[in-house]
Design a protein around this motif. Structure first.
Motif, PDB file in Angstrom:
ATOM      1  N   SER A  49       0.860  -1.231  -0.057  1.00  0.00           N
ATOM      2  CA  SER A  49      -0.094  -0.086   0.143  1.00  0.00           C
ATOM      3  C   SER A  49       0.801   1.358  -0.029  1.00  0.00           C
ATOM      4  CB  SER A  49      -0.962  -0.139   1.048  1.00  0.00           C
ATOM      5  OG  SER A  49      -0.430   0.484   2.359  1.00  0.00           O
ATOM      6  N   ASN A  50       0.349   2.351  -0.204  1.00  0.00           N
ATOM      7  CA  ASN A  50       0.973   3.566   0.120  1.00  0.00           C
ATOM      8  C   ASN A  50       1.788   3.931   1.482  1.00  0.00           C
ATOM      9  OD1 ASN A  50      -0.010   4.333  -2.499  1.00  0.00           O
ATOM     10  ND2 ASN A  50      -1.702   5.768  -1.474  1.00  0.00           N
ATOM     11  N   ARG A  51       1.616   2.960   2.419  1.00  0.00           N
ATOM     12  CA  ARG A  51       1.992   3.238   3.660  1.00  0.00           C
ATOM     13  C   ARG A  51       3.139   1.965   4.045  1.00  0.00           C
ATOM     14  NH1 ARG A  51      -0.875   3.314   8.287  1.00  0.00           N
ATOM     15  NH2 ARG A  51      -2.566   2.191   7.465  1.00  0.00           N
ATOM     16  N   LEU A  52       3.127   1.059   3.122  1.00  0.00           N
ATOM     17  CA  LEU A  52       3.887  -0.136   3.488  1.00  0.00           C
ATOM     18  C   LEU A  52       4.382  -0.841   2.043  1.00  0.00           C
ATOM     19  CD1 LEU A  52       4.922  -1.409   5.909  1.00  0.00           C
ATOM     20  CD2 LEU A  52       2.793  -3.035   5.909  1.00  0.00           C
ATOM     21  N   PHE A  53       5.815  -0.636   1.926  1.00  0.00           N
ATOM     22  CA  PHE A  53       6.323  -1.116   0.741  1.00  0.00           C
ATOM     23  C   PHE A  53       7.865  -1.340   1.079  1.00  0.00           C
ATOM     24  CE2 PHE A  53       5.759   3.320   0.022  1.00  0.00           C
ATOM     25  CZ  PHE A  53       7.023   3.598  -0.046  1.00  0.00           C
ATOM     26  N   LEU A  54       8.570  -1.790   0.258  1.00  0.00           N
ATOM     27  CA  LEU A  54       9.941  -2.079   0.158  1.00  0.00           C
ATOM     28  C   LEU A  54      10.549  -2.391  -1.199  1.00  0.00           C
ATOM     29  CD1 LEU A  54      11.128  -5.524   1.532  1.00  0.00           C
ATOM     30  CD2 LEU A  54       8.755  -5.027   0.822  1.00  0.00           C
ATOM     31  N   GLY A  55      11.951  -1.946  -1.474  1.00  0.00           N
ATOM     32  CA  GLY A  55      12.237  -2.175  -2.639  1.00  0.00           C
ATOM     33  C   GLY A  55      13.541  -1.473  -2.843  1.00  0.00           C
ATOM     34  N   VAL A  56      13.968  -1.149  -4.296  1.00  0.00           N
ATOM     35  CA  VAL A  56      15.237  -0.453  -4.775  1.00  0.00           C
ATOM     36  C   VAL A  56      14.880   0.472  -5.975  1.00  0.00           C
ATOM     37  CG1 VAL A  56      17.171  -2.161  -3.455  1.00  0.00           C
ATOM     38  CG2 VAL A  56      16.005  -2.556  -5.742  1.00  0.00           C
ATOM     39  N   GLY A  57      15.843   1.686  -6.029  1.00  0.00           N
ATOM     40  CA  GLY A  57      15.640   2.317  -7.199  1.00  0.00           C
ATOM     41  C   GLY A  57      17.326   3.149  -7.248  1.00  0.00           C
ATOM     42  N   ILE A  58      17.132   3.893  -8.275  1.00  0.00           N
ATOM     43  CA  ILE A  58      18.504   4.839  -8.524  1.00  0.00           C
ATOM     44  C   ILE A  58      17.745   6.166  -8.551  1.00  0.00           C
ATOM     45  CG2 ILE A  58      19.918   2.895  -9.279  1.00  0.00           C
ATOM     46  CD1 ILE A  58      19.264   3.795 -12.118  1.00  0.00           C
ATOM     47  N   ASN A  59      18.607   7.190  -8.429  1.00  0.00           N
ATOM     48  CA  ASN A  59      18.501   8.511  -8.683  1.00  0.00           C
ATOM     49  C   ASN A  59      19.447   9.219  -9.740  1.00  0.00           C
ATOM     50  OD1 ASN A  59      20.438   8.832  -7.072  1.00  0.00           O
ATOM     51  ND2 ASN A  59      19.322   9.972  -5.360  1.00  0.00           N
ATOM     52  N   GLY A  60      20.351   8.302 -10.293  1.00  0.00           N
ATOM     53  CA  GLY A  60      21.469   8.858 -11.061  1.00  0.00           C
ATOM     54  C   GLY A  60      22.749   8.905 -10.124  1.00  0.00           C
ATOM     55  N   GLU A  61      22.612   9.151  -8.928  1.00  0.00           N
ATOM     56  CA  GLU A  61      23.657   9.459  -8.199  1.00  0.00           C
ATOM     57  C   GLU A  61      23.876   8.046  -7.139  1.00  0.00           C
ATOM     58  OE1 GLU A  61      22.910  12.721  -5.615  1.00  0.00           O
ATOM     59  OE2 GLU A  61      23.065  14.186  -7.436  1.00  0.00           O
ATOM     60  N   ARG A  62      23.104   7.418  -6.822  1.00  0.00           N
ATOM     61  CA  ARG A  62      23.307   6.226  -5.838  1.00  0.00           C
ATOM     62  C   ARG A  62      22.037   5.290  -5.876  1.00  0.00           C
ATOM     63  NH1 ARG A  62      21.135   6.212  -0.616  1.00  0.00           N
ATOM     64  NH2 ARG A  62      20.091   8.246  -0.068  1.00  0.00           N
ATOM     65  N   LEU A  63      22.153   4.211  -5.469  1.00  0.00           N
ATOM     66  CA  LEU A  63      21.361   3.337  -5.104  1.00  0.00           C
ATOM     67  C   LEU A  63      20.350   3.853  -3.994  1.00  0.00           C
ATOM     68  CD1 LEU A  63      20.210   0.234  -6.340  1.00  0.00           C
ATOM     69  CD2 LEU A  63      21.323  -0.643  -4.426  1.00  0.00           C
ATOM     70  N   ILE A  64      18.893   3.618  -4.096  1.00  0.00           N
ATOM     71  CA  ILE A  64      18.001   3.892  -3.217  1.00  0.00           C
ATOM     72  C   ILE A  64      17.232   2.951  -2.606  1.00  0.00           C
ATOM     73  CG2 ILE A  64      16.119   5.559  -2.504  1.00  0.00           C
ATOM     74  CD1 ILE A  64      18.318   7.081  -3.533  1.00  0.00           C
ATOM     75  N   THR A  65      17.299   2.705  -1.381  1.00  0.00           N
ATOM     76  CA  THR A  65      16.530   1.438  -0.593  1.00  0.00           C
ATOM     77  C   THR A  65      15.216   2.053   0.004  1.00  0.00           C
ATOM     78  OG1 THR A  65      18.718   0.520  -0.388  1.00  0.00           O
ATOM     79  CG2 THR A  65      16.888  -0.225   0.894  1.00  0.00           C
TER      80      THR A  65
END
Length: 517
Positions: free
Chosen positions: A413-429
């Motif tokens: 849901s909008n309040r509960l999730f987990l994952g990874v992404g990138i923003n061009g500078e670093r890995l986001i967790t």
């Protein structure tokens, strides 16, 4: 109207179908529940000649109400989404056929993004002359404050909707408006006070006419909460107008021990099988895997000498004989996507969409390009797909275009999730629905392949700069708590793979792969 017709630990996994996903058909004349693995709750099923059609609560998914087809009650393939623009969260619907026309009676529940539901919970109807499409826009029936409509035709030929709380309203002959006031017609069946349940919650009335009786199948005990709460009860009457007599053996289905394979079993519909035998379709949580949501179960029933239904499934962790006389077909849907064409409503759906959400996405040339929205996954209306395996992995190529951030999630849901992404500078967790402090030694990059592996609720992240050599994220997570019992009712149904894009630019996704492990 067509007639519509356990004391063990979790058992072995089902057979493997498309891309290794679980399927029910074991290929030897038997099946193993669930018949629909993953978040397929509140099933409504229609028998239409040799064909069966089924759909489920789609909650905050857009498009919603994906309709499935079968000819043997075990193998199901998706057809199309009947609801391209939900007005709110879609709770338990009823799919029926009357006088050659198909109807879907839909309870919409207000959400943070819905704009038309000024009077709270509201029941609408859509209709079509064919099952493969052409559904009308939603028509407001003016029924407010109720959920779980169940359509019925009385002995007098009049049409009715039975509603939550033991209520009923008469419909017009065309089924597109009401022809009377909502009235109380049934008080339910009361279980002992010392039973451990969530709440009484008389819900999900479904009417089946067989022989001299109308049978009303309902749910009580609450859909979540304690594993022993939800249950199936039955009442019958010679007339659609009552009085309703409760089954002396109620409840006919209930989880009585937390060691059983399936918890919170309820919201049933009776359906006649292709060989003339009878079955119940309902939902339940898999013991230890509430993260998968309420899954669809199929259980045989027999009719006793005194005319009451008796559940015959026993230990649902074990295989059962398939319905007689059905024609098996393909089962499931390929979750992997090469993005050669759009698959909205079948493979993908937005969560909690704003108006015009689909305009953010274009598909073609082997890529799905999603324009950024919001500040993070929580307000970005991610694209989600359902997972039905106890263990699985998802991976995807992520490329940033302009000032964007994006990646892959397991999203409840909008309040509960987990994952990874990138923003061009670093890995986001992300963890617990928030940015996590953990930083990985990934060099600045605008393109990466990301993978999430879920092995029986143990989550591991991976990343790769060349698509071949993987680096394991230094942080592992346990995700069994990411389930609907931690949220408000209807806020989130299951933990599901998702793609997200935020910021002012776009994110390009390629080569999405889902694999059952």
């Amino acid at each position: 109207m067509a007639a519509r017709v356990c004391d063990a630990a979790p058992g072995p996994a089902s057979a493997r179908g498309i891309e290794g996903q679980r399927k029910a058909d074991l290929g030897d004349g038997r099946y193993l529940n669930p018949i629909m693995a993953g978040a397929y709750s509140d099933p409504t099923i229609l028998k239409d000649g040799p064909n069966y059609y089924m759909t489920f609560s789609s909650f905050e998914a857009d498009p919603g109400l994906l309709i499935w087809h079968s000819q043997d009650l075990v193998n199901w393939r998706p057809l199309h989404s009947a609801l391209p623009s939900p007005l709110g969260s879609v709770f338990a619907v009823d799919l029926v056929k009357h006088d050659g026309r198909y109807f879907l009676y839909i309870p919409f529940v207000p959400t943070g993004w819905s704009t038309e539901l000024k009077q709270g919970n509201s029941i609408y109807v859509i209709h079509s002359d064919r099952m493969d499409g052409g559904w009308s826009k939603p028509i407001d029936l003016g029924i407010h404050g109720y959920i779980d409509p169940g359509h019925a035709v009385g002995e007098d030929g009049e049409r009715y909707l039975f509603l939550s709380g033991g209520h009923r309203v008469r419909l017009s002959r065309d089924g597109l408006s009401t022809a009377g006031q909502v009235e109380k017609v049934y008080d339910g069946w009361k279980y002992p006070d010392d039973w451990i349940t969530e709440a009484y919650a008389l819900e999900g009335p479904k009417i089946t006419r067989r022989g001299d009786y109308f049978y009303m199948v309902s749910a009580v005990g609450g859909t979540g909460g304690p594993p022993t709460g939800h249950m199936v009860i039955v009442a019958r009457s010679h007339s659609i107008n009552g009085p309703w007599e409760n089954c002396p053996r109620n409840p006919i289905v209930r989880t009585t021990d937390v060691r059983q394979a399936w918890w919170s079993r309820g919201h049933a519909t009776f359906v006649e099988g292709p060989g003339g035998d009878w079955w119940m379709v309902y939902h339940g949580y898999e013991n230890g895997f509430r993260t998968l949501g309420r899954q669809t179960l199929l259980e045989p029933i027999r009719w006793s000498a005194d005319g009451w239904p008796v559940a015959m499934g026993g230990d649902l962790s074990r295989p059962l004989a398939k319905p007689r006389g059905g024609r098996p077909g393909p089962h499931g849907i390929a979750r992997s996507d090469d993005f050669a064409k759009a698959a909205f409503g079948t493979r993908w759906a937005f969560h909690a969409p704003k108006a015009g959400e689909a305009s953010r996405v274009s598909v073609g040339g082997g890529a799905l390009t999603m324009r950024g929205s919001g500040a993070g996954p929580e307000d970005s209306a991610p694209l989600t797909t359902i997972a039905g395996d106890r263990s699985y992995s998802v991976e995807v190529d992520v490329e940033l275009v302009d000032d964007a951030m994006g990646g892959v999630l397991l999203f409840l849901s909008n309040r509960l999730f987990l994952g990874v992404g990138i923003n061009g500078e670093r890995l986001i967790t992300y963890a617990g629905g928030r940015l996590h402090y953990w930083r990985e030694p990934l060099p600045p990059t605008r393109r990466v392949r990301l993978k999430i592996e879920n092995r029986e609720n143990i989550i591991t992240f991976y990343y790769s700069l060349d698509g071949t050599t993987w680096t394991r994220h230094g942080l592992r997570m346990e995700a069994s708590g990411y389930n609907a019992n931690t949220l408000m009712p209807g806020e989130g149904e299951s933990l599901r793979p998702a793609l997200f894009a935020t910021g002012k630019g776009s994110v390009r996704f390629r080569n999405f792969r889902y694999r059952g492990l």
